[in-house]
Write a protein that holds these residues in place. Structure first.
Motif, PDB file in Angstrom:
ATOM      1  N   ILE A 108      21.481  -5.755  -6.084  1.00  0.00           N
ATOM      2  CA  ILE A 108      20.967  -4.778  -4.954  1.00  0.00           C
ATOM      3  C   ILE A 108      20.900  -5.028  -3.537  1.00  0.00           C
ATOM      4  O   ILE A 108      21.108  -6.260  -3.160  1.00  0.00           O
ATOM      5  CB  ILE A 108      19.388  -4.777  -5.373  1.00  0.00           C
ATOM      6  N   ASP A 109      21.485  -4.004  -2.775  1.00  0.00           N
ATOM      7  CA  ASP A 109      21.695  -4.199  -1.131  1.00  0.00           C
ATOM      8  C   ASP A 109      20.218  -4.558  -0.483  1.00  0.00           C
ATOM      9  O   ASP A 109      19.169  -4.244  -1.057  1.00  0.00           O
ATOM     10  CB  ASP A 109      22.273  -2.824  -0.843  1.00  0.00           C
ATOM     11  N   ARG A 110      20.420  -4.900   0.536  1.00  0.00           N
ATOM     12  CA  ARG A 110      19.094  -5.350   1.357  1.00  0.00           C
ATOM     13  C   ARG A 110      18.806  -3.996   2.256  1.00  0.00           C
ATOM     14  O   ARG A 110      17.994  -3.341   2.151  1.00  0.00           O
ATOM     15  CB  ARG A 110      19.293  -6.344   2.106  1.00  0.00           C
ATOM     16  N   ASP A 111      19.507  -3.816   3.556  1.00  0.00           N
ATOM     17  CA  ASP A 111      19.231  -3.043   4.443  1.00  0.00           C
ATOM     18  C   ASP A 111      19.263  -1.627   4.011  1.00  0.00           C
ATOM     19  O   ASP A 111      20.277  -1.128   3.626  1.00  0.00           O
ATOM     20  CB  ASP A 111      20.082  -3.068   5.802  1.00  0.00           C
ATOM     21  N   GLY A 112      18.244  -0.624   4.025  1.00  0.00           N
ATOM     22  CA  GLY A 112      18.169   0.561   3.580  1.00  0.00           C
ATOM     23  C   GLY A 112      17.750   0.694   2.296  1.00  0.00           C
ATOM     24  O   GLY A 112      17.706   2.013   1.947  1.00  0.00           O
ATOM     25  N   VAL A 113      17.516  -0.531   1.387  1.00  0.00           N
ATOM     26  CA  VAL A 113      17.043  -0.421   0.274  1.00  0.00           C
ATOM     27  C   VAL A 113      15.877  -1.285   0.088  1.00  0.00           C
ATOM     28  O   VAL A 113      14.591  -0.460  -0.417  1.00  0.00           O
ATOM     29  CB  VAL A 113      18.248  -0.966  -0.625  1.00  0.00           C
ATOM     30  N   GLY A 158      22.332   0.707  -3.879  1.00  0.00           N
ATOM     31  CA  GLY A 158      22.663   0.548  -2.425  1.00  0.00           C
ATOM     32  C   GLY A 158      22.568   1.836  -2.110  1.00  0.00           C
ATOM     33  O   GLY A 158      22.352   2.831  -2.501  1.00  0.00           O
ATOM     34  N   ASP A 159      22.795   1.932  -0.458  1.00  0.00           N
ATOM     35  CA  ASP A 159      22.518   3.148   0.332  1.00  0.00           C
ATOM     36  C   ASP A 159      23.830   3.533   0.887  1.00  0.00           C
ATOM     37  O   ASP A 159      23.717   4.485   1.915  1.00  0.00           O
ATOM     38  CB  ASP A 159      21.444   2.961   1.411  1.00  0.00           C
ATOM     39  N   THR A 160      25.254   2.680   0.730  1.00  0.00           N
ATOM     40  CA  THR A 160      26.367   3.255   1.390  1.00  0.00           C
ATOM     41  C   THR A 160      27.569   3.312   0.513  1.00  0.00           C
ATOM     42  O   THR A 160      27.489   2.730  -0.486  1.00  0.00           O
ATOM     43  CB  THR A 160      26.739   2.124   2.478  1.00  0.00           C
ATOM     44  N   ASP A 161      28.401   3.598   0.969  1.00  0.00           N
ATOM     45  CA  ASP A 161      29.823   4.101   0.147  1.00  0.00           C
ATOM     46  C   ASP A 161      30.024   2.476  -0.301  1.00  0.00           C
ATOM     47  O   ASP A 161      30.797   2.190  -1.320  1.00  0.00           O
ATOM     48  CB  ASP A 161      31.057   4.541   0.968  1.00  0.00           C
ATOM     49  N   SER A 162      30.145   1.305   0.693  1.00  0.00           N
ATOM     50  CA  SER A 162      30.712   0.193   0.241  1.00  0.00           C
ATOM     51  C   SER A 162      29.807  -0.495  -0.844  1.00  0.00           C
ATOM     52  O   SER A 162      30.390  -1.177  -1.561  1.00  0.00           O
ATOM     53  CB  SER A 162      30.521  -0.778   1.577  1.00  0.00           C
ATOM     54  N   ASP A 163      28.607  -0.005  -0.959  1.00  0.00           N
ATOM     55  CA  ASP A 163      27.710  -0.412  -2.228  1.00  0.00           C
ATOM     56  C   ASP A 163      28.285   0.110  -3.403  1.00  0.00           C
ATOM     57  O   ASP A 163      28.189  -0.569  -4.330  1.00  0.00           O
ATOM     58  CB  ASP A 163      26.105  -0.418  -1.950  1.00  0.00           C
ATOM     59  N   ILE A 164      28.696   1.407  -3.391  1.00  0.00           N
ATOM     60  CA  ILE A 164      28.782   1.954  -4.676  1.00  0.00           C
ATOM     61  C   ILE A 164      30.242   1.583  -5.107  1.00  0.00           C
ATOM     62  O   ILE A 164      30.567   1.306  -6.118  1.00  0.00           O
ATOM     63  CB  ILE A 164      28.768   3.635  -4.502  1.00  0.00           C
TER      64      ILE A 164
HETATM   65 MG   LIG Z   1      22.189  -0.855   3.067  1.00  0.00          MG
END
Ligand SMILES: [Mg+2]
Length: 176
Positions: free
Chosen positions: A14-19, A135-141
């Protein structure tokens, strides 16, 4: 819906910022007082605590590489995050932070798989085919896809072009 995919052998990345915490667009969370939990986080981590084998946070924190905060300041924020989630019946097993600059020779940042591979090395029981990346961004996906994970996008004002397996507006939407 998560319950239909997983059993207790699955790992959550799991991502941190925005999540987990509110993202500060155009800036970094540099101290604990800048860190504000997103809606539904504690309910979600309470659920995750009993449904996942491992719970791993993977976060890009270039603010350290830029000299805007120190590594120990980042660690204080992460201690605060982890402890607060724990007090609320949740759990985080490990936090990996990519603190290098974008163009450094050794790039550990998402979307590159470095932090996922490090987690697998530290916890050999992790199986990427039985892992989910939220996550909340392309880089997470992209990070999740590269490692063969299922991917879930948290919708926000961020423009995302990668197609996740599923998308929701808050973490709490996943507790069913
Ligand atoms: Mg994020």
């Amino acid at each position: 819906m998560l319950k239909e995919w997983i059993d207790n052998s699955w790992t959550l990345f799991i991502d941190r910022d925005g999540v987990i915490n509110k993202r500060i667009f155009g800036d970094y969370v540099k101290k604990t007082t800048d860190f504000h939990f997103e809606k539904g986080v504690f309910e979600f981590f309470k659920f995750a605590n009993t449904h996942f084998h491992k719970i791993i946070v993977v976060t890009n924190q270039q603010g350290v590489g830029k000299g805007l905060m120190t590594l120990s300041e980042l660690e204080l924020i992460h201690d605060f995050m982890k402890n607060t989630i724990q007090i609320n019946s949740g759990r985080i097993d490990q936090i990996y932070a990519a603190t290098n600059l974008k163009n450094d020779n050794l790039d550990t940042r998402k979307p590159l798989p470095f932090m996922g591979l490090k987690a697998k090395k530290d916890f050999p029981t992790i199986d990427f085919t039985k892992s989910i990346m939220i996550g909340d961004t392309d880089s997470d996906i992209l990070f999740g896809k590269k490692l063969g994970m299922k991917t879930i996008l948290i919708n926000s004002k961020e423009l995302v072009t990668e197609k996740p397996d599923f998308s929701v507006s808050t973490l709490a939407d996943l507790i069913f």
